[in-house]
Design an enzyme around this catalytic site. Structure first.
Site, PDB file in Angstrom:
ATOM      1  N   HIS A   1       5.041   7.616  14.843  1.00 20.83           N
ATOM      2  CA  HIS A   1       4.224   7.787  13.642  1.00 20.83           C
ATOM      3  C   HIS A   1       4.820   8.862  12.708  1.00 20.83           C
ATOM      4  CE1 HIS A   1       1.187   5.158  15.251  1.00 20.83           C
ATOM      5  NE2 HIS A   1       0.804   5.987  16.196  1.00 20.83           N
TER       6      HIS A   1
HETATM    7  C1  BDR Z   1      -1.507   9.817  13.331  1.00 20.55           C
HETATM    8  O1  BDR Z   1      -2.651  10.385  13.982  1.00 20.55           O
HETATM    9  C2  BDR Z   1      -2.257  11.471  14.788  1.00 20.55           C
HETATM   10  O2  BDR Z   1      -2.796  11.320  16.074  1.00 20.55           O
HETATM   11  C3  BDR Z   1      -0.773  11.445  14.885  1.00 20.55           C
HETATM   12  O3  BDR Z   1      -0.239  12.759  14.965  1.00 20.55           O
HETATM   13  C4  BDR Z   1      -0.347  10.734  13.634  1.00 20.55           C
HETATM   14  O4  BDR Z   1      -0.222  11.657  12.581  1.00 20.55           O
HETATM   15  C5  BDR Z   1      -1.329   8.383  13.792  1.00 20.55           C
HETATM   16  O5  BDR Z   1      -2.431   7.597  13.433  1.00 20.55           O
END
Ligand code: BDR
Ligand code: CA
Length: 312
Positions: free
Chosen positions: A239
């Site tokens: 992500h």
């Molecule tokens: C996002 O949500 C957080 O848990 C992660 O760090 C990332 O930024 C993914 O949906």
């Protein structure tokens, strides 16, 4: 050289994104601003300081920002965040505490100061958009700022990960994300559409551990925790690091020009979507990444393992 500010809710994938930026010779990392999200704001800032120390980058200043969303009075991490990122945000691996503290200046003031000084700069947010929205509310003239914003958040062509429609970062503060998307700034949304296509693998963790370095072993444990608690197989999504790669290499991504907004009501709350009231705009200032050359993203992240090898 890319002038960069990272705005993080420093959990596991934020830590990997930060390491990638901190180690990348193409990046001039001007500072890190911290927000609530995966962890509380102070814990996230401590994690950012610890990660920077492990990467040999204690020169990068860290600023604490919003403690909760624009519409709430307080925050405590959600159970799902604690499971995925661990109680401490680093997969329950204890990183050596940094020997310095956060700066006195508030995150939003730092953002305002840097935006006023520098139009040749990218702000990458990998948590809720609250700090940037606060900066724009304090200094509305910055909506004509010529720099770029890259947001890890949202889902356009796939489902959300906290509700049918909403992705976690947008869902934590939809009002803030809406302010940023509609601000007039140049914003690229790097959402689940692309971040789920690239992978970090157990084999990456094993290679990091095999360097025998404290940092390599700590990062390996953190990644393994994240793999186990996200997909639970041999790999996991990329992500937050994808947003930093997109800031440096937008050419690796298919970018769809679209006047983006965020739904605030009902079951759609937190949904990122095209704004039909601006559908006639000829040149929208916002765009969504809808595909990616994942091999190129994964190759970029090899910088981290190469660092662990170098210091071994
Ligand atoms: C996002 O949500 C957080 O848990 C992660 O760090 C990332 O930024 C993914 O949906
Ligand atoms: Ca994050």
């Amino acid at each position: 050289m890319l002038n960069l500010i990272l705005d993080l809710d420093t959990g596991v994938d934020d830590s990997i994104a930060l390491s990638y930026a901190a180690l990348n010779p193409e990046v001039n990392l001007l500072g890190v601003t911290g927000t609530f999200g995966n962890v509380t704001t102070d814990m996230g800032a401590r994690n950012a300081l610890a990660v920077l120390a492990m990467m040999g980058r204690s020169d990068v200043p860290v600023f604490e920002g919003a403690y909760h969303s624009l519409t709430t009075e307080s925050f405590s991490p959600h159970d799902v965040s604690v499971r995925i990122h661990g109680r401490n945000g680093t997969g329950n691996v204890v990183f050596p505490a940094a020997e310095r503290s956060v700066e006195k200046e508030a995150a939003s003031d730092f953002l305002i100061r840097m935006m006023r000084q520098n139009e040749d700069m990218v702000i990458v947010t990998t948590g809720p958009s609250t700090n940037l929205a606060s900066a724009l509310m304090k200094a509305p003239e910055l909506s004509s700022w010529k720099g770029r914003v890259v947001i890890m958040g949202g889902a356009l062509t796939v489902r959300g990960n906290v509700s049918h429609f909403a992705e976690a970062n947008i869902s934590q503060d939809p009002e803030a994300a809406k302010i940023v998307f509609e601000s007039g700034l140049d914003v690229t949304m790097v959402g689940l559409d692309v971040t789920m296509r690239s992978r970090l693998r157990k084999s990456d963790a094993q290679a990091w551990r095999a360097t025998g370095t404290e940092a390599g072993k700590a990062f390996a444990g953190m990644l393994e925790h994240y793999i186990l608690n996200t997909i639970g197989g041999d790999d996991t999504y990329v992500h937050d690091p994808s947003a930093v790669v997109c800031a440096l290499h937008p050419e690796y991504f298919s970018l769809l020009p679209l006047a983006l907004t965020v739904e605030l009501d009902g079951a759609d709350r937190g949904r990122t979507v095209g704004d039909e009231s601006r559908i006639l705009e000829k040149a929208p200032k916002t765009r969504a990444a809808v595909n990616v050359d994942s091999g190129k993203v994964e190759k970029e992240l090899k910088i981290i393992g190469e660092y662990f090898t170098r210091i071994s």
